[in-house]
Design a protein around this motif. Structure first.
Motif, PDB file in Angstrom:
ATOM      1  N   PRO A 174       0.822  -1.213   0.000  1.00 30.34           N
ATOM      2  CA  PRO A 174       0.000   0.000   0.000  1.00 30.34           C
ATOM      3  C   PRO A 174       0.852   1.258   0.000  1.00 30.34           C
ATOM      4  N   GLU A 175       0.248   2.336  -0.456  1.00 26.28           N
ATOM      5  CA  GLU A 175       0.919   3.623  -0.385  1.00 26.28           C
ATOM      6  C   GLU A 175      -0.018   4.586   0.327  1.00 26.28           C
ATOM      7  N   VAL A 176       0.519   5.315   1.279  1.00 26.57           N
ATOM      8  CA  VAL A 176      -0.326   6.145   2.126  1.00 26.57           C
ATOM      9  C   VAL A 176      -0.338   7.572   1.610  1.00 26.57           C
ATOM     10  N   HIS A 177      -1.551   8.133   1.538  1.00 26.04           N
ATOM     11  CA  HIS A 177      -1.670   9.478   0.986  1.00 26.04           C
ATOM     12  C   HIS A 177      -2.150  10.499   1.983  1.00 26.04           C
ATOM     13  N   ARG A 178      -2.657  10.052   3.139  1.00 28.02           N
ATOM     14  CA  ARG A 178      -3.230  11.031   4.071  1.00 28.02           C
ATOM     15  C   ARG A 178      -3.230  10.486   5.490  1.00 28.02           C
ATOM     16  N   GLY A 179      -3.648  11.330   6.407  1.00 35.38           N
ATOM     17  CA  GLY A 179      -3.697  10.972   7.820  1.00 35.38           C
ATOM     18  C   GLY A 179      -4.678   9.843   8.081  1.00 35.38           C
ATOM     19  N   PRO A 180      -4.701   9.346   9.314  1.00 30.51           N
ATOM     20  CA  PRO A 180      -5.446   8.126   9.588  1.00 30.51           C
ATOM     21  C   PRO A 180      -6.959   8.286   9.731  1.00 30.51           C
ATOM     22  N   TYR A 181      -7.448   9.476  10.000  1.00 27.36           N
ATOM     23  CA  TYR A 181      -8.884   9.553  10.333  1.00 27.36           C
ATOM     24  C   TYR A 181      -9.621  10.550   9.455  1.00 27.36           C
ATOM     25  N   GLU A 182      -9.572  10.340   8.152  1.00 29.45           N
ATOM     26  CA  GLU A 182     -10.241  11.262   7.240  1.00 29.45           C
ATOM     27  C   GLU A 182     -11.681  10.795   6.998  1.00 29.45           C
ATOM     28  N   TYR A 183     -12.546  11.153   7.933  1.00 23.71           N
ATOM     29  CA  TYR A 183     -13.964  10.798   7.821  1.00 23.71           C
ATOM     30  C   TYR A 183     -14.752  12.048   7.460  1.00 23.71           C
ATOM     31  N   SER A 184     -15.850  11.828   6.724  1.00 24.85           N
ATOM     32  CA  SER A 184     -16.768  12.927   6.368  1.00 24.85           C
ATOM     33  C   SER A 184     -16.040  14.120   5.758  1.00 24.85           C
ATOM     34  N   VAL A 185     -15.069  13.812   4.896  1.00 26.02           N
ATOM     35  CA  VAL A 185     -14.374  14.910   4.225  1.00 26.02           C
ATOM     36  C   VAL A 185     -15.337  15.549   3.239  1.00 26.02           C
ATOM     37  N   PRO A 186     -15.545  16.877   3.329  1.00 22.89           N
ATOM     38  CA  PRO A 186     -16.505  17.516   2.430  1.00 22.89           C
ATOM     39  C   PRO A 186     -16.103  17.298   0.972  1.00 22.89           C
ATOM     40  N   GLY A 187     -17.078  16.925   0.162  1.00 16.81           N
ATOM     41  CA  GLY A 187     -16.819  16.761  -1.255  1.00 16.81           C
ATOM     42  C   GLY A 187     -16.363  15.374  -1.652  1.00 16.81           C
ATOM     43  N   HIS A 188     -15.984  14.539  -0.654  1.00 17.55           N
ATOM     44  CA  HIS A 188     -15.569  13.188  -1.015  1.00 17.55           C
ATOM     45  C   HIS A 188     -16.801  12.315  -1.193  1.00 17.55           C
ATOM     46  N   LYS A 189     -16.685  11.308  -2.088  1.00 19.54           N
ATOM     47  CA  LYS A 189     -17.882  10.548  -2.456  1.00 19.54           C
ATOM     48  C   LYS A 189     -18.439   9.705  -1.309  1.00 19.54           C
ATOM     49  N   THR A 190     -17.573   9.175  -0.446  1.00 16.35           N
ATOM     50  CA  THR A 190     -18.072   8.435   0.709  1.00 16.35           C
ATOM     51  C   THR A 190     -17.704   9.215   1.967  1.00 16.35           C
ATOM     52  N   ASP A 191     -18.271   8.778   3.114  1.00 12.41           N
ATOM     53  CA  ASP A 191     -17.940   9.514   4.335  1.00 12.41           C
ATOM     54  C   ASP A 191     -16.642   9.016   4.963  1.00 12.41           C
ATOM     55  N   TYR A 192     -15.904   8.171   4.223  1.00 12.52           N
ATOM     56  CA  TYR A 192     -14.580   7.804   4.731  1.00 12.52           C
ATOM     57  C   TYR A 192     -13.604   7.790   3.571  1.00 12.52           C
ATOM     58  N   TRP A 193     -12.398   8.164   3.836  1.00 11.18           N
ATOM     59  CA  TRP A 193     -11.399   8.282   2.787  1.00 11.18           C
ATOM     60  C   TRP A 193     -10.166   7.502   3.235  1.00 11.18           C
ATOM     61  N   PRO A 194     -10.061   6.231   2.828  1.00 13.67           N
ATOM     62  CA  PRO A 194      -8.969   5.379   3.316  1.00 13.67           C
ATOM     63  C   PRO A 194      -7.602   5.995   3.064  1.00 13.67           C
ATOM     64  N   GLN A 195      -6.691   5.638   3.951  1.00 15.08           N
ATOM     65  CA  GLN A 195      -5.342   6.206   3.874  1.00 15.08           C
ATOM     66  C   GLN A 195      -4.642   5.881   2.566  1.00 15.08           C
ATOM     67  N   ASP A 196      -4.992   4.704   1.992  1.00 12.93           N
ATOM     68  CA  ASP A 196      -4.244   4.270   0.813  1.00 12.93           C
ATOM     69  C   ASP A 196      -4.951   4.619  -0.484  1.00 12.93           C
ATOM     70  N   GLU A 197      -6.147   5.235  -0.392  1.00 12.03           N
ATOM     71  CA  GLU A 197      -6.878   5.520  -1.609  1.00 12.03           C
ATOM     72  C   GLU A 197      -6.220   6.699  -2.335  1.00 12.03           C
ATOM     73  N   ALA A 198      -5.940   6.491  -3.625  1.00 16.29           N
ATOM     74  CA  ALA A 198      -5.288   7.568  -4.371  1.00 16.29           C
ATOM     75  C   ALA A 198      -6.245   8.748  -4.484  1.00 16.29           C
TER      76      ALA A 198
END
Lengths: 267, 592, 192
Positions: free
Chosen positions: B567-591
Motif C-alpha cells: 500500500p501507499e499512504v496518501h493522508r492521515g489516519p482519520y479522514e472521515y466525512s471529508v466535504p466533497g468526497h464521495k463516501t464519508d470515509y477516505w482510506p489512507q491508501d486511496e489515491a
C-alpha cells in the motif's frame, strides 16, 4: 446471609487524632472536586451521545474547532493540583510525617512488630527505654529486653494492647523483627510501614478516649488478618494509674521468680 | 542476544508454509502469532477470573456462622470444598490459600492476561497491518516471544505443585516476606524472568517494526493512534522490565544462594535469626519493583487508549479530535511514568521529604491523561455516532477510566494516601482503570477486529448483552470497594471480619459477590458468540466498518504477506466525512 | 541483504536498530543492578569492602586490558570486511574471540582465588554483589563469544562482504557494550 453487625457504611470512620480533621477536610475537598468533574464530564458525554447519534440525514463534521480551548481543562486541573500541593499537601505532610512533637513532652513508645503480633514497649515512669538485643529474644522475652540494664527495671511490655494518654502526643518508634508490617489505626488517619533493620516513626495526638483498632496494613504472611490490636486512649489519670499497676505487677512477678529469670535470659 | 541472528528473515522472501505445524503452531506469521496470544491470554484471563470468584466468595462469607452445620452446606459450598480439599475447611479458605489466590490473581491478570492481550495479541495482529507492513521485522523472534511467554505462563501455573502451593506474597512480592516464603516464590521469580524475556523480545520487535517497516507515505504523523500507543508501550516495556528482571534475579539469589540483598542484619524468622549475612535493604526491592510496575500500569492502559481512539474515530464518522494532542500526551505519559514510581512508597520508610517530589510528578502525569480523555470525549462532538458493540465498549471506557483516574488523585496525594494506602480504595481505583477501563477496551477491540481476523462479524445482539452484563456488574464490584477502603478496610485480608473496625462495611462484600456472579454469567454470551461466529457470523468484506486505516485495505482475513500490493499512504489516519468526497470515509491508501 | 537498508523507513537496517534497542534494555538491566549496588554501598552499614590486595587489582587491570584489546580487534575486523579482506577479517574475529576467552580464563582463576580467600556469594553483601554483577557480565561474555563464533563460521562460508556486513556490525556493537559494562564494573568493584 448478612450478619446483623455487618453494615453498608459509606464515608470516613470517626476521626480521633489531632491531624485527622485536616486530612478529612482534604479528602472531602478532593472528592467533591472529583465528583464535580465527573458530573460535568458525564453530562457532556451523555449530551454528545444523544445529540450526535447517527440518524438519517445527519453526517459527521469534518472541521474541528476549539482545539486550543481543549487545553483549558488540562490547565485548570494542573493549576488546581498545584494549588492543592502547595497549599495543603506539603504543609499537612510536613506536620504529620516530617516533624514530630518534642519527645520530652510526649508519650514515647517503641513498637516491635513480628509475625503476627505487635509488641508494645513502654519506658515506664523513668522515661528511659531499656536496651534490646536480638540475642536475648526468647519465648518469654519477645523483644529481647536486657533486664540487667537499669533502665529496663520499670519498662512495660505488652502484646497488641497499647495504652496512651489523652491530650499528649504519642510518638511510636517502630521496627520489625522479621518481615515488613504496617501500623495502622484508621481513626487516626495515619499508617506507617514497620520495616526490619530500620526504625520508622509515627506520631499521633488522640483527641478522644476509647478503644481503636490497630491493624497490620502490609501483607505479612498467614496471620496477616489476625495481626490486630487495640489502642486504648485513656485520660491522663487513668493512664498513670494503669502504668503504676503495670509496673507493680512486673515487680511482683520479678521478685516471685527470684534471681533465676535474668540468667535464664542470658542463655 | 538473538536479535541479530534473524535479520535475514525480515519482511519478505519467506513463502507461505504448507504443513499444519508450520502454519498454525510454530508459525512466524504475525497474524497467527497474534491469534495464539489472543487465545492464550483469554485463557489466562479466565483462570484469573476464576480465582477472583473464589476470593469474592470467601470475602462475602469469610467464616462459618454460629449455626453452621457441615451436613447442610449449600451446593456451591460443598462443591468448592470438594474441589479444593485441604486448602479449605468446609469451603472456608485457609489464609495461606487466600494469599496464594491473591498473589496469583494479580500476577496472572497483569503479566499473563491483560498485557499479552493488549500488547502482544492486538499489537501483533493489527500493528503491522496498520502501518502497511507484510510482517514484523523479526518474524522468528516474534514466534519465539510467544513460546517463551507460554513457557513462562506454564511455569508460573506449575508453582501450584510446589510444596505449600502458589506463591503467596502478593503480586508485589515484597521482600523479606517473599524471601522467607515457601518454594512457590522461587518458581514465581523464575517464571517472571522468563515472562520478562518474552516481553523484551516482543518490544524490540515492535519498536523496530514500527520505525522501520512503515509503508510508503506512512510518516510518523500519519500513524494511527493505536500504533503510537503500541510504540510508547514497547519503549516502556523495553526500559522498565529489565529493572524488574534485575530485582527478580536478586530475589531469586536471596532465596536460593544465601545472598542478602533484601535481608537486613539480624532479621528473625520465627524464633531464630535468619541464616544470612544480612545488611541488605528490604526497601530496595520496592524501588526496583515499582520502577517497573508503575510504567507497567501505563502498559496496561496505553494500548487500551489507542484502541478506544480507533473505535471512536471509526464510529463517530469524523476525524479524531486533537490527534497531535493525543499522541503528544501519550509520549509524555510514557516519559513521566518513569519518575512517579515512589508514590507507591510514601509510607514504606523511604525518606519522607521525597514524598513531595513524587506527589508533584504524580499529579503532573494526571494532566496528559486528562488531555487524552478530554480529546476522546470531544471527539464525540459533531459526530454521527453508531452504537455498535465495539463502540459501546469504547464509550464505556471513557467514564470508567474517568473514575479510575479521578480516584487516583487522593491516592497520589500523600496526606490523603496516609489514610487510603493499602486499603480497598486502592483496589477499587486500579480495578476501575484495568477492568472496566482497559479490559473493556480490549473486549471492544475483539469485536472490532474480529471480522479482520476471521472474516466474519460477531453477533451484535449477543455482543450487546455481553456489554451490559459486563459493565454494570463491574461497577457493582468495584464501586463498593471505594466505600470499604474509605472506611479503612485493608486489602489482602483473608477474613476482614476478624477486624472489628471492618464490620460496618462488610455488607458490601455480599453485594460484590452477587455482582461477580452476574459478571460470570455475562461472559457466556461472549464465549458463545466468539465460537459461533467463526462459522455462522455475518460475512465481513475487507472493510466492514467503513474505516480508513490500512488494516481494512487488505482481505479479511489477510493472506500470508498481508497486502496484495504494497500500500501507499496518501493522508492521515482519520479522514472521515471529508466535504466533497464521495463516501464519508477516505482510506489512507486511496489515491486522490 | 544489501537492498534491505534502502527498504526500511528510517534507512537503518533492522539488525542495527534491533541491536540498539536490545542494548537499551541491557543498559537498564545492568543499570538496575549497579544502582542497587551503589545504593547499598552508600546506605548499608554492613557492606564490608575487602582490602584491595585481596581483590587482586593488577590481574583485573590486565583483564580489562585484554577485553579492551578485543574491542579494538573487533573494530579492525569490521574495517577488514568493509574492504572485502576476508583473511584479516577472520584473523581479527579470531583474536576478538581469543580476547574473550582469555578474559574468561582469568576470571575463573579470580573466582577460584576469591572464593578460597573467603569472599563468597553469601559471605557478605559485597561478595553477593561481586559475584552477581560479574557473573551476569560473564554470561554476556560467553554469549558474545558464541555470537562471534557464529559470525566467524558464517563469514568463512562467505556470508559477508563489503556491502553486506550488517550482522558483523551488530555483533560488534554488542561486543563493545559487553566491554563497556566491564569498564564500569571494574572501577566500582575493584578500585573504589
Amino acid at each position: 446471609m448478612i450478619k446483623e453487625d455487618w453494615g453498608f457504611q459509606t464515608g470516613l470512620p470517626e476521626a480521633a487524632s489531632s491531624y485527622a480533621p485536616n486530612i478529612d477536610w482534604l479528602m472531602n475537598v478532593l472528592h467533591v472536586v472529583m465528583i464535580g468533574i465527573f458530573v460535568v464530564w458525564g453530562v457532556y458525554f451523555i449530551y454528545c451521545l444523544v445529540a450526535y447519534r447517527a440518524r438519517d440525514g445527519h453526517t459527521g463534521t469534518y472541521h474541528q474547532t476549539g482545539e486550543k480551548a481543549s487545553f483549558i481543562p488540562d490547565g485548570l486541573i494542573l493549576a488546581f493540583e498545584m494549588w492543592l500541593i502547595l497549599a495543603f499537601g506539603i504543609p499537612i505532610w510536613a506536620s504529620v510525617k516530617q516533624s514530630t512533637p518534642p519527645p520530652s513532652e510526649s508519650n514515647n513508645i517503641h513498637v516491635i512488630a513480628q509475625q503476627f503480633a505487635w509488641n508494645i514497649h513502654y519506658p515506664g515512669p523513668d522515661g528511659k527505654f531499656g536496651r534490646r538485643d536480638v540475642k536475648l529474644v526468647s519465648a518469654s522475652n519477645s523483644i529481647g529486653l536486657d533486664e540487667s540494664d537499669p533502665a529496663s527495671k520499670d519498662d512495660i511490655v505488652t502484646i497488641n494492647q497499647m495504652s496512651v494518654p489523652l491530650g499528649k502526643p504519642t510518638i511510636l518508634q517502630m521496627t520489625s523483627k522479621d518481615v515488613i508490617h504496617d501500623f495502622w489505626v484508621s481513626n487516626f488517619r495515619n499508617k506507617q510501614d514497620v520495616v526490619p533493620g530500620l526504625n520508622t516513626n509515627l506520631w499521633f495526638e488522640p483527641t478522644k478516649t476509647g478503644k481503636f483498632e490497630i491493624a497490620c496494613a502490609q501483607l505479612c504472611g498467614l496471620g496477616h488478618t489476625q495481626m490486630v490490636g487495640n489502642v486504648f486512649v485513656k485520660t491522663p489519670e487513668e493512664f498513670d494509674e494503669w502504668q503504676k499497676s503495670q509496673v507493680a505487677e512486673k515487680a511482683g512477678t520479678a521478685s516471685a521468680a527470684g534471681a533465676v529469670a535474668p540468667s535464664e535470659n542470658r542463655s | 542476544m538473538d536479535t541479530h541472528g534473524h535479520g535475514h528473515d525480515a519482511g519478505h522472501g519467506h513463502g507461505e508454509p504448507t504443513s499444519f505445524w508450520r502454519k498454525y503452531v510454530f508459525s512466524v506469521d504475525h497474524k497467527v502469532i497474534g491469534i495464539q496470544y489472543l487465545i492464550t491470554s483469554f485463557l489466562f484471563l479466565l483462570v484469573g477470573f476464576g480465582m477472583m470468584m473464589l476470593m469474592r466468595y470467601q470475602l462475602a462469607w469469610p467464616s462459618p456462622p454460629d449455626d453452621f452445620d457441615p451436613e447442610k452446606m449449600s451446593l456451591v459450598r460443598s462443591t468448592i470444598a470438594k474441589i479444593f480439599g485441604d486448602k479449605m475447611e468446609y469451603g472456608f479458605m485457609r489464609p495461606d490459600f487466600y494469599n496464594q489466590l491473591g498473589a496469583m490473581h494479580g500476577t496472572i491478570m497483569i503479566f499473563l492476561g491483560v498485557v499479552p492481550l493488549g500488547v502482544a495479541a492486538f499489537g501483533n495482529y493489527v500493528l503491522p497491518l496498520q502501518i502497511g507492513a507484510p510482517d514484523m521485522a523479526f518474524p522468528r523472534l516474534n514466534m519465539m516471544s510467544y513460546w517463551v511467554y507460554l513457557v513462562g505462563g506454564i511455569v508460573m501455573m506449575s508453582s501450584y505443585f510446589a510444596p505449600d502451593g502458589f506463591p503467596q506474597s502478593g503480586w508485589t512480592s515484597y521482600a523479606p516476606l517473599s524471601i522467607v516464603a515457601p518454594p512457590g516464590q522461587t518458581v514465581w521469580c523464575i517464571a517472571m524472568v522468563i515472562i520478562i524475556t518474552s516481553s523484551l523480545l516482543g518490544s524490540i520487535n515492535f519498536i523496530v517494526t514500527t520505525l522501520n517497516m512503515r509503508a510508503k507515505g506512512m510518516t510518523l504523523g500519519r500513524m494511527p493512534v493505536f500504533v503510537w500507543a503500541q510504540l510508547v508501550t514497547a519503549v516502556l516495556l523495553l526500559l522498565a522490565f529489565p529493572v524488574l528482571e534485575a530485582g527478580a534475579l536478586l530475589q531469586l539469589l536471596d532465596r536460593v544462594a544465601g545472598t542478602s540483598f533484601y535481608i537486613p542484619k539480624d532479621m528473625m524468622y520465627g524464633s531464630t535469626v535468619f541464616p544470612a549475612a544480612g545488611g541488605g535493604n528490604p526497601i530496595l526491592w520496592q524501588h526496583l519493583f515499582w520502577f517497573l510496575a508503575h510504567p507497567e500500569v501505563y502498559v496496561l492502559l496505553l494500548p487500551a487508549m489507542g484502541i478506544v481512539a480507533e473505535i471512536i474515530a471509526t464510529n463517530t464518522r469524523k476525524p479524531l479530535f486533537g490527534y497531535r494532542e493525543i499522541v503528544g500526551s501519550m509520549v509524555l505519559i510514557g516519559i513521566l511514568s518513569f519518575v512517579v514510581w515512589a508514590h507507591h512508597m510514601f509510607l514504606s520508610g523511604m525518606r519522607t521529604s521525597l514524598a513531595n517530589l513524587f506527589v508533584t510528578t504524580t499529579l503532573t502525569i494526571s494532566v496528559p491523561s486528562v488531555a487524552v480523555l478530554t480529546c476522546l470525549l470531544l471527539s464525540l462532538r459533531g459526530g454521527a455516532i453508531r452504537f455498535n458493540t465495539p463502540m459501546l465498549f469504547a464509550l464505556a471506557f471513557l467514564p470508567m477510566f474517568g473514575i479510575g483516574g479521578l480516584t487516583g488523585l487522593p491516592l497520589g496525594f500523600a496526606p490523603t494516601d496516609l489514610h487510603l494506602h493499602d486499603t480497598y480504595y486502592v483496589i477499587g481505583h486500579f480495578h476501575y482503570v484495568v477492568a472496566p477501563g482497559s479490559l473493556a477496551a480490549l473486549m471492544g477491540a475483539t469485536y472490532y477486529w474480529y471480522p479482520k481476523m476471521f472474516g466474519r462479524k460477531m453477533n451484535e445482539t449477543l455482543g450487546k448483552i455481553h456489554f451490559w452484563m459486563t459493565i454494570v456488574p463491574m461497577n457493582f464490584i468495584f464501586f463498593p470497594m471505594l466505600f470499604q477502603g474509605m472506611w479503612g478496610m485493608d486489602r489482602r485480608l483473608a477474613d476482614p471480619t476478624l477486624q472489628w473496625h471492618n464490620l460496618p462495611v462488610q455488607g458490601w462484600s455480599v453485594i460484590m459477590l452477587f455482582a461477580a456472579c452476574v459478571l460470570l454469567l455475562g461472559q457466556i454470551p461472549f464465549l458463545w458468540n466468539f465460537f459461533w461466529s467463526l462459522r455462522h457470523g455475518e460475512i465481513a468484506g475487507e472493510n466492514p466498518w467503513n474505516a480508513t486505516t490500512l488494516e481494512w485495505a487488505c482481505p479479511s482475513p489477510p493472506p500470508h504477506g498481508n497486502f496484495v500490493t504494497p500500500p501507499e499512504v496518501h493522508r492521515g489516519p482519520y479522514e472521515y466525512s471529508v466535504p466533497g468526497h464521495k463516501t464519508d470515509y477516505w482510506p489512507q491508501d486511496e489515491a486522490a | 541483504m544489501s537492498t534491505q537498508v534502502a527498504e526500511t523507513s528510517t534507512g537503518i537496517s533492522h539488525a542495527k536498530l534491533g541491536i540498539w534497542t536490545f542494548l537499551a534494555s541491557e543498559i537498564m538491566l545492568f543499570g538496575g543492578l549497579v544502582s542497587a549496588y551503589v545504593i547499598l554501598r552508600s546506605g548499608s552499614a554492613h557492606m564490608a569492602i575487602p582490602p584491595r590486595e585481596m581483590m587482586g587489582v593488577p590481574l583485573a587491570t590486565f583483564n580489562t586490558f585484554a577485553l579492551i584489546t578485543s574491542s579494538v580487534t573487533m573494530v579492525l575486523a569490521l574495517a577488514a570486511i568493509k574492504v572485502n579482506d576476508m583473511k584479516r577479517f577472520a584473523r581479527f574475529i579470531g583474536m576478538t574471540i581469543g580476547g574473550g576467552i582469555l578474559f574468561l580464563c582469568i576470571k575463573s582463576y579470580e573466582y577460584n582465588h576469591k572464593w578460597h580467600e573467603g569472599i563468597t556469594l553469601s559471605s557478605n553483601l559485597f561478595g553477593s554483589f561481586y559475584y552477581t554483577l560479574t557473573g551476569l557480565h560473564v554470561i554476556h561474555v560467553i554469549g558474545g563469544i558464541l555470537l562471534l563464533l557464529y559470525i566467524l563460521v558464517t563469514g568463512l562460508n562467505g556470508a559477508y562482504d563489503a556491502h553486506n556486513h550488517e550482522r558483523v556490525e551488530a555483533a560488534g556493537l554488542y561486543w563493545h557494550f559487553v566491554d563497556l559494562v566491564w569498564v564500569i564494573l571494574f572501577p566500582i568493584l575493584y578500585l573504589l
